[in-house]
Design an enzyme around this catalytic site. Structure first.
Site, PDB file in Angstrom:
ATOM      1  N   ILE A 216      -7.400   1.620   7.781  1.00  0.00           N
ATOM      2  CA  ILE A 216      -6.825   2.011   9.054  1.00  0.00           C
ATOM      3  C   ILE A 216      -5.443   1.398   9.152  1.00  0.00           C
ATOM      4  O   ILE A 216      -5.276   0.189   8.950  1.00  0.00           O
ATOM      5  CB  ILE A 216      -7.685   1.536  10.243  1.00  0.00           C
ATOM      6  CG1 ILE A 216      -9.159   1.873  10.018  1.00  0.00           C
ATOM      7  CG2 ILE A 216      -7.162   2.117  11.543  1.00  0.00           C
ATOM      8  CD1 ILE A 216      -9.450   3.336   9.885  1.00  0.00           C
ATOM      9  N   CYS A 217      -4.429   2.204   9.422  1.00  0.00           N
ATOM     10  CA  CYS A 217      -3.057   1.718   9.659  1.00  0.00           C
ATOM     11  C   CYS A 217      -2.599   0.828   8.503  1.00  0.00           C
ATOM     12  O   CYS A 217      -2.630   1.226   7.351  1.00  0.00           O
ATOM     13  CB  CYS A 217      -3.014   1.006  11.010  1.00  0.00           C
ATOM     14  SG  CYS A 217      -1.363   0.732  11.686  1.00  0.00           S
ATOM     15  N   THR A 218      -2.191  -0.416   8.806  1.00  0.00           N
ATOM     16  CA  THR A 218      -1.656  -1.304   7.769  1.00  0.00           C
ATOM     17  C   THR A 218      -2.732  -1.886   6.868  1.00  0.00           C
ATOM     18  O   THR A 218      -2.417  -2.641   5.937  1.00  0.00           O
ATOM     19  CB  THR A 218      -0.851  -2.446   8.407  1.00  0.00           C
ATOM     20  OG1 THR A 218      -1.665  -3.135   9.365  1.00  0.00           O
ATOM     21  CG2 THR A 218       0.399  -1.913   9.096  1.00  0.00           C
TER      22      THR A 218
ATOM     23  N   THR B 276       0.289   5.189   5.733  1.00  0.00           N
ATOM     24  CA  THR B 276       0.084   4.079   6.663  1.00  0.00           C
ATOM     25  C   THR B 276       0.937   4.391   7.879  1.00  0.00           C
ATOM     26  O   THR B 276       1.460   5.503   8.009  1.00  0.00           O
ATOM     27  CB  THR B 276       0.446   2.726   6.014  1.00  0.00           C
ATOM     28  OG1 THR B 276       0.078   1.654   6.902  1.00  0.00           O
ATOM     29  CG2 THR B 276       1.934   2.624   5.710  1.00  0.00           C
TER      30      THR B 276
ATOM     31  N   ALA C  71      -2.874   6.642   9.290  1.00  0.00           N
ATOM     32  CA  ALA C  71      -1.616   6.203   9.898  1.00  0.00           C
ATOM     33  C   ALA C  71      -1.883   5.159  10.984  1.00  0.00           C
ATOM     34  O   ALA C  71      -2.830   4.387  10.880  1.00  0.00           O
ATOM     35  CB  ALA C  71      -0.877   7.420  10.450  1.00  0.00           C
TER      36      ALA C  71
END
Length: 329
Positions: A107-109, A127, A160
């Site tokens: 998830i994300c970073t 990301t 992202a």
């Protein structure tokens, strides 16, 4: 026949984004109301409780080293990941868990944890839009897709920014149980099964480094000072006293773009700001230097995949004052 239980493991750490955990967890939990069977576990390196980005303590169920094999491993993100090296213990935990998981997602970073663990080598990935360029640098063998909400490459998924974890979780539920069940989950949570557009619709277009060459800085300053002026290639070259060919070469060498594309991005960002401030699309086109509404519409289609009017409807209000009840997806 009752569906098989699917075990989802979340790998967490100090500073993790709370929504990276709670958003996908709510999707899997809600899916249980529609007949799915997901069991959720939270693990960390060393079995230590962690402190989230909002200061809440998050207990864990097990040490990552002692955890069972998960059907799905989800690695959450955190604000410190792009700026600091990934803790070797965290990377090792991700690598060990991934080797035994049916599928792996970030998830994300959290993508930076997968990269540090060698799990993105040779794979397509994404990301948060603010960090896609950095991810491409720290993992040069990955094919980073900066505009994707989420990316699947085999059994590896990356997503992202924080709320994209919800999009990804819905996609995983759909892969497990099909679109009908997933549609019920999305409607219950009042989210889209698949949002339109990529993450560029949430980003600023000129997030890269400022030009270092004095000539290019003069061009940038001139366009930003008055985007409605004549900024044709010939006019820009004459303003900074170089040939059009030389100016084009400078833009290509330093910024990997052309003068005209750069001018369009500045005008495009100005138009978005004007729409955010309440101007209609025709006013935004005129005040940002586009020769017509149609040229602004084409720019929005190129960069965001939606019209200026649709952008304004989506981002200038939450609809908090509306009497209309949301219908979900």
């Amino acid at each position: 026949m009752e569906p098989r239980e699917h075990h989802v493991g979340f790998l967490v750490f100090d500073g993790m984004k709370m929504l990276d955990l709670s958003g996908p967890a709510e999707v899997f939990s809600e899916a249980g109301r529609f007949g799915a069977r997901y069991r959720l576990s939270i693990v960390s390196a060393g079995a230590k409780p962690v402190c989230s980005s909002i200061g809440l303590r998050v207990p864990v169920d097990a040490d990552a080293g002692d955890a069972p094999a998960f059907d799905t491993l989800l690695v959450v993100g955190g604000d410190r990941l792009p700026a600091s090296p990934v803790d070797p213990a965290l990377a090792a935990a991700a690598r060990n868990l991934a080797s035994r998981a049916g599928r792996v997602a970030s998830i994300c970073t959290g993508a930076f944890v997968l990269a540090a663990a060698g799990l993105l080598d040779g794979r397509r990935a994404t990301t948060h839009w603010q960090h896609t360029a950095l991810l491409a640098r720290v993992c040069p063998t990955a094919r980073v897709e900066p505009d994707a909400i989420f990316v699947r490459d085999g059994t590896t998924y990356t997503s992202a920014g924080v709320t994209a974890g919800i999009d990804l979780a819905l996609a995983l539920v759909e892969a497990d149980h099909g679109p009908d069940l997933t549609r019920g989950v999305a409607r219950s949570l009042v989210v889209y099964m698949q949002r339109s557009g990529g993450q560029s619709q949430f980003s600023a277009s000129l997030q890269g480094p400022a030009p270092q060459t004095p000539v290019l800085r003069l061009v940038q300053d001139a366009v930003q000072a008055d985007p409605t002026a004549d900024h044709s290639l010939g006019a820009l070259a004459a303003r900074v006293r170089v040939s059009p060919r030389h100016l084009t070469r400078m833009f290509r060498d330093e910024l990997d773009t052309t003068p005209m594309k750069y001018v369009e991005l500045i005008r495009f960002d100005r138009a978005k700001a004007l729409l955010d401030a309440g101007h209609n699309a025709t006013e935004a086109a005129a005040l940002s230097g586009f020769p017509s509404y149609e040229s602004l519409r084409r720019a929005f289609a190129r960069h965001l995949g939606l019209s200026p009017t649709r952008y304004r409807q989506r981002f200038t209000t939450t609809g908090a004052g509306s009497r209309t009840s949301p219908r979900g997806a």
